[in-house]
Design a protein around this motif. Structure first.
Motif, PDB file in Angstrom:
ATOM      1  N   LEU A  36       0.801  -1.221   0.000  1.00 49.12           N
ATOM      2  CA  LEU A  36       0.000   0.000   0.000  1.00 49.12           C
ATOM      3  C   LEU A  36       0.836   1.275   0.000  1.00 49.12           C
ATOM      4  O   LEU A  36       0.289   2.381   0.003  1.00 49.12           O
ATOM      5  N   GLY A  37       2.154   1.132   0.011  1.00 49.73           N
ATOM      6  CA  GLY A  37       3.005   2.319   0.003  1.00 49.73           C
ATOM      7  C   GLY A  37       2.964   3.094   1.297  1.00 49.73           C
ATOM      8  O   GLY A  37       3.072   4.329   1.305  1.00 49.73           O
ATOM      9  N   LEU A  38       2.820   2.382   2.437  1.00 49.13           N
ATOM     10  CA  LEU A  38       2.711   3.029   3.745  1.00 49.13           C
ATOM     11  C   LEU A  38       4.018   2.908   4.520  1.00 49.13           C
ATOM     12  O   LEU A  38       4.929   2.168   4.151  1.00 49.13           O
ATOM     13  N   ARG A  39       4.117   3.634   5.624  1.00 54.78           N
ATOM     14  CA  ARG A  39       5.222   3.473   6.561  1.00 54.78           C
ATOM     15  C   ARG A  39       4.944   2.252   7.424  1.00 54.78           C
ATOM     16  O   ARG A  39       3.865   1.665   7.364  1.00 54.78           O
ATOM     17  N   TYR A  40       5.918   1.894   8.265  1.00 50.64           N
ATOM     18  CA  TYR A  40       5.795   0.683   9.089  1.00 50.64           C
ATOM     19  C   TYR A  40       6.433   0.927  10.454  1.00 50.64           C
ATOM     20  O   TYR A  40       7.531   1.498  10.546  1.00 50.64           O
TER      21      TYR A  40
ATOM     22  N   THR B  72      11.083   4.110   9.735  1.00 51.33           N
ATOM     23  CA  THR B  72       9.797   3.471   9.447  1.00 51.33           C
ATOM     24  C   THR B  72       9.648   2.982   8.012  1.00 51.33           C
ATOM     25  O   THR B  72       8.532   2.813   7.519  1.00 51.33           O
ATOM     26  N   SER B  73      10.753   2.721   7.325  1.00 50.84           N
ATOM     27  CA  SER B  73      10.665   2.122   5.999  1.00 50.84           C
ATOM     28  C   SER B  73      10.364   0.637   6.147  1.00 50.84           C
ATOM     29  O   SER B  73      11.072  -0.063   6.893  1.00 50.84           O
ATOM     30  N   PRO B  74       9.334   0.109   5.474  1.00 54.06           N
ATOM     31  CA  PRO B  74       9.054  -1.322   5.588  1.00 54.06           C
ATOM     32  C   PRO B  74      10.167  -2.191   5.000  1.00 54.06           C
ATOM     33  O   PRO B  74      10.311  -3.360   5.374  1.00 54.06           O
TER      34      PRO B  74
ATOM     35  N   VAL C 278       0.970  10.063   4.451  1.00 60.11           N
ATOM     36  CA  VAL C 278       1.240   8.782   3.786  1.00 60.11           C
ATOM     37  C   VAL C 278       0.436   7.656   4.420  1.00 60.11           C
ATOM     38  O   VAL C 278      -0.209   6.854   3.744  1.00 60.11           O
ATOM     39  N   GLY C 279       0.468   7.575   5.754  1.00 59.00           N
ATOM     40  CA  GLY C 279      -0.184   6.482   6.460  1.00 59.00           C
ATOM     41  C   GLY C 279       0.832   5.465   6.935  1.00 59.00           C
ATOM     42  O   GLY C 279       2.000   5.490   6.531  1.00 59.00           O
ATOM     43  N   ILE C 280       0.402   4.558   7.819  1.00 59.01           N
ATOM     44  CA  ILE C 280       1.347   3.652   8.463  1.00 59.01           C
ATOM     45  C   ILE C 280       0.669   2.353   8.892  1.00 59.01           C
ATOM     46  O   ILE C 280      -0.516   2.347   9.245  1.00 59.01           O
ATOM     47  N   VAL C 281       1.410   1.267   8.843  1.00 57.86           N
ATOM     48  CA  VAL C 281       0.990  -0.013   9.410  1.00 57.86           C
ATOM     49  C   VAL C 281       1.741  -0.174  10.723  1.00 57.86           C
ATOM     50  O   VAL C 281       2.978  -0.086  10.753  1.00 57.86           O
ATOM     51  N   VAL C 282       1.025  -0.380  11.808  1.00 59.00           N
ATOM     52  CA  VAL C 282       1.632  -0.449  13.137  1.00 59.00           C
ATOM     53  C   VAL C 282       1.352  -1.817  13.737  1.00 59.00           C
ATOM     54  O   VAL C 282       0.201  -2.263  13.770  1.00 59.00           O
TER      55      VAL C 282
END
Length: 239
Positions: free
Chosen positions: A38-42, A82-84, A136-140
């Motif tokens: 999804l092109g999100l941060r992590y 926070t780069s996946p 951008v958004g993020i997966v946590v």
């Protein structure tokens, strides 16, 4: 993937996807792959508790001394990448990515994570990182993301798996494949599950509105596809 449209259309400003679950359930692998897709941060919140634990062990602080551990966490400066594709963590300017994955840290982190003052300190930092990831958004990922850190996340996932499979996965991560190694890891997971589920501050629990996925017999791709299907449904409802 069938049924999922382009990431560009689905990504919303400030999007948070919460992935919770016990150790060895596949959280990290799944969360990072979702972030990539999804092109999100992590963000791996567990790494933050591990970093404080590593610092406590290195400083020879009694991890049962809540005041000392809380003071240590208050002084520690955590720098999070926070780069996946390359998540990083440093404590007081020193990278600790490998140090925090040792068995010693794994077996001590539940005691540190149970200290209420440590949790308050790190939850504030986690929420700052989430805010900084906008638009951008993020997966946590963690153990209290959907219930405490990001209770308003539009997609909440709780991953689980049989203890035996989780022990096998964790042993392989540690480079241990012997029967005795897996048995020891299984006992350690049982102990950590009990500690994390019964602590007074923010215990490991399934949020009422979370999607529960058992990854015991599923591939990483199966789990990721299922999460993205739920994500598309949530996006459609929000549009």
């Amino acid at each position: 993937m069938t049924g999922v449209t382009s990431p560009q259309r689905l990504v919303r400003d400030g999007l948070v996807i919460a992935v919770d679950g016990p150790g060895g359930s596949g959280k990290s692998t799944v969360a990072r792959e979702i972030a990539r897709r999804l092109g999100l941060r992590y963000l791996d919140t567990g790494a933050m508790y591990r970093a404080v634990t590593q610092l406590a062990l290195e400083s020879r602080i009694d991890i049962e001394d809540h005041n000392a551990v809380a003071e240590l966490a208050e002084r520690a400066v955590l720098t999070i990448g926070t780069s996946p594709d390359n998540p990083t963590i440093a404590v007081n300017g020193e990278p600790v990515d490998d140090l925090i994955r040792t068995r010693a840290v794994t077996n001590a982190v539940s005691a540190v994570a149970a200290v209420p003052a440590v949790r308050r300190r790190l939850v504030i930092r986690q929420q700052q990182i989430i805010a900084e990831a906008s638009p951008v958004g993020i997966v946590v990922e963690g153990r209290d993301i959907g219930s405490v850190v990001a209770p308003n996340a539009p997609v909440k996932v709780f991953l689980t798996a049989s203890t035996e499979v989780r022990a096998l996965r964790r042993s392989h991560q540690l480079g241990e494949r012997g029967v005795d190694d897996v048995a020891r890891t299984l006992a350690e997971l049982d102990r950590r599950d009990a500690l994390d589920s019964t602590r007074a501050a923010d215990p490991l629990a399934v949020p009422d509105d979370a999607i529960v996925l058992d990854s015991t017999a599923l591939s990483v791709q199966d789990v990721v596809d299922e999460v993205l299907r739920h994500y598309e449904q949530a996006s459609a409802r929000a549009s």
